[in-house]
Structure formats: C-alpha cells, structure tokens
Enzyme design. Sequence first.
Site, PDB file in Angstrom:
ATOM      1  N   SER A 239      39.914  31.853  40.098  1.00 42.94           N
ATOM      2  CA  SER A 239      38.473  31.850  39.905  1.00 42.94           C
ATOM      3  C   SER A 239      37.906  30.586  40.536  1.00 42.94           C
ATOM      4  O   SER A 239      38.641  29.650  40.851  1.00 42.94           O
ATOM      5  CB  SER A 239      38.157  31.899  38.402  1.00 42.94           C
ATOM      6  OG  SER A 239      36.767  31.930  38.166  1.00 42.94           O
ATOM      7  N   CYS A 240      36.589  30.555  40.711  1.00 45.71           N
ATOM      8  CA  CYS A 240      35.927  29.368  41.281  1.00 45.71           C
ATOM      9  C   CYS A 240      34.455  29.446  40.932  1.00 45.71           C
ATOM     10  O   CYS A 240      34.091  29.965  39.883  1.00 45.71           O
ATOM     11  CB  CYS A 240      36.166  29.281  42.788  1.00 45.71           C
ATOM     12  SG  CYS A 240      35.514  30.693  43.720  1.00 45.71           S
ATOM     13  N   GLY A 241      33.584  28.963  41.810  1.00 39.70           N
ATOM     14  CA  GLY A 241      32.163  29.029  41.551  1.00 39.70           C
ATOM     15  C   GLY A 241      31.556  30.395  41.842  1.00 39.70           C
ATOM     16  O   GLY A 241      30.778  30.923  41.059  1.00 39.70           O
ATOM     17  N   GLY A 243      33.615  32.944  43.904  1.00 41.55           N
ATOM     18  CA  GLY A 243      34.614  33.866  44.446  1.00 41.55           C
ATOM     19  C   GLY A 243      35.136  33.508  45.818  1.00 41.55           C
ATOM     20  O   GLY A 243      35.965  34.240  46.362  1.00 41.55           O
ATOM     21  N   TRP A 268      32.547  31.815  38.297  1.00 46.13           N
ATOM     22  CA  TRP A 268      31.672  31.107  37.369  1.00 46.13           C
ATOM     23  C   TRP A 268      30.201  31.499  37.526  1.00 46.13           C
ATOM     24  O   TRP A 268      29.408  31.351  36.589  1.00 46.13           O
ATOM     25  CB  TRP A 268      31.835  29.593  37.521  1.00 46.13           C
ATOM     26  CG  TRP A 268      31.373  28.874  36.296  1.00 46.13           C
ATOM     27  CD1 TRP A 268      30.217  28.159  36.133  1.00 46.13           C
ATOM     28  CD2 TRP A 268      32.038  28.825  35.030  1.00 46.13           C
ATOM     29  NE1 TRP A 268      30.121  27.672  34.845  1.00 46.13           N
ATOM     30  CE2 TRP A 268      31.248  28.065  34.150  1.00 46.13           C
ATOM     31  CE3 TRP A 268      33.247  29.356  34.562  1.00 46.13           C
ATOM     32  CZ2 TRP A 268      31.602  27.824  32.824  1.00 46.13           C
ATOM     33  CZ3 TRP A 268      33.610  29.101  33.244  1.00 46.13           C
ATOM     34  CH2 TRP A 268      32.796  28.350  32.402  1.00 46.13           C
TER      35      TRP A 268
END
Length: 289
Positions: A239-241, A243, A268
């Site tokens: 996961s990240c901010g 994708g 996120w």
Amino acid sequence: MTESKSRFVVSAEWLQAELGKPDLRVLDASFYLPAQKRDADAEYSAGHIPGAVRFDQDKIADHSTALPHTIPSPDFFAAEVGRLGISESDRIVVYDGIGLFASPRVWWLFRVMGAKNVFVLDGGLDGWKAEGRPLETTTPNPAPATFTPNFDESRVVTLETMRDIVSSGAMQIADARSAGRFAATEPEPRAGMRSGHMPGARSLPSGVFANQGRFKSLPELRQTIEEAGIDLSKPVVTSCGSGITAAIITLALESLGHQDNKLYDGSWSEWGSRDDTPVVTGPPTPAKA
C-alpha cells in the site's frame, strides 16, 4: 546483469542496444507529486528515449471513481495501450524520470493485465541523460496493435478485502509512504485525510529500495524488507498514498521470488479519507528478533 540484480530491471546500456527491435516497446511513465515540482508531459516533449510513447497514469485509469489513477477495466486498458502500439506479447520497458518511482506501477499494471515480458529501466530518464545517451523530441506515431488482456483480479485488493486483511491479520501489510506520514508526524499531501497507518502495517518507505534511481541488489532488498519486519515466507499486501509507489515494494518482492503478494489499489487515498476505517498513529511495532 548479474544474479545479484532483479530480473525485472534492465540497464540503460542494454536498452540502448535493443532500441529499434521490432518487438520492443518503450514507455515513458513519468509521474510527479506537486512537491517534486516537475512536469512529466513537458519533460517528455523536451526529450525522451527514442521511440518511447507517453503512458499517462492519470488518463489510463478508472475515471468512474474520485480516487486518483485507479486501475482501469481490462477492456479500457487494452484499448488505450493498443493505440500506443503495444500488444501483450511485446517486450515492454517502462521508465520514469527519477528511476524507481512511478515506473514500477506501470510494470505491475501490465503484468496484472496479462503481459509477461515487462521491465523497468534502472536509473530512469535522469540516469539516461546523465550518461549522454540519445534523446528525441518527435512524438512517435506507432501503428495500432491489439492487446488481449488476461486480467489477474487476485493481485488487486479492494477496500472490503483490505478491511478483512486488517481485522484478520491474514496478510502482512507493507506501507510505502514516508516514515513521517506513516507515524502521523507529518501531514498527508492530500486534503481531508487522516494521518497514520493501518493496524499491523509495517513501514517500508519507497525511497529505501534505490540509490540515485538505481535498484538495490537482491541481498540489499532482502535485508531492507526483513529489517522492516516483513517475513518473506508469508503473504504480503502493499500500500502507499495512491497505489503508485506500493508497486516499488511489489517489484522488490517479486525480484526476490516472492509471488504471494497483492496491491491495495485505493491505498491511503481511500483508507485515510474515510471515517469508518481503523487508523493507528506512531511508529511501527518493532520487528521481532
């Protein structure tokens, strides 16, 4: 390339020697956050790798959602990349300006859609330019191709699946955002989002996987991931901010032979903008010795 390097990453020297081969397709997938103060389209127009087509991650996306650059439907993806002259059987090399920032997302996207021979350029366009390699300013006009998708839906995590993963602990969660955003000591760059991380997540900031845009060696990648508390013998969701940089972790995992991984596409931008998803603040739980 030596055995200590990822089989999915190619050198500038290799790519320059392959330019012009009939089965080779080169994609400029550069993407920047506002804080980086770079214009991907302007940089492409000013000079790109010869034959490279522009892959805009905001255009080749699902436009039915308010979330940024979400994975498109297989049919839409196939139509768009077909217009760029790309088929699923081509050798596809993806690059971005920095080197290992946005290109792994497109590498992942093509693989999820069924392409097999997809690679990332080590060092990116910045490294290519620094070595004085050729550039062109003309925009290629490739003949249309047919891309036949074979979408692997199992590699993409939805919100509801992510809720289940968080509540059950069925998969390890690797978060590619900065340590400050993860710990909630610095704000999210998008308005209206809570700070922090999902319960149980591990912090693996995307920048730790490369040095000056060049991917670390396999032993270094393994050490980086294991020191963050990720067990490479167990499943992982990245996961990240929004994708994009989550795919850097995916690239590292796949490079090490780890195939039981998925990517949370909403990341996120989705999780942190809701008021019904659990959020934890503070640093990650220390890894077990």
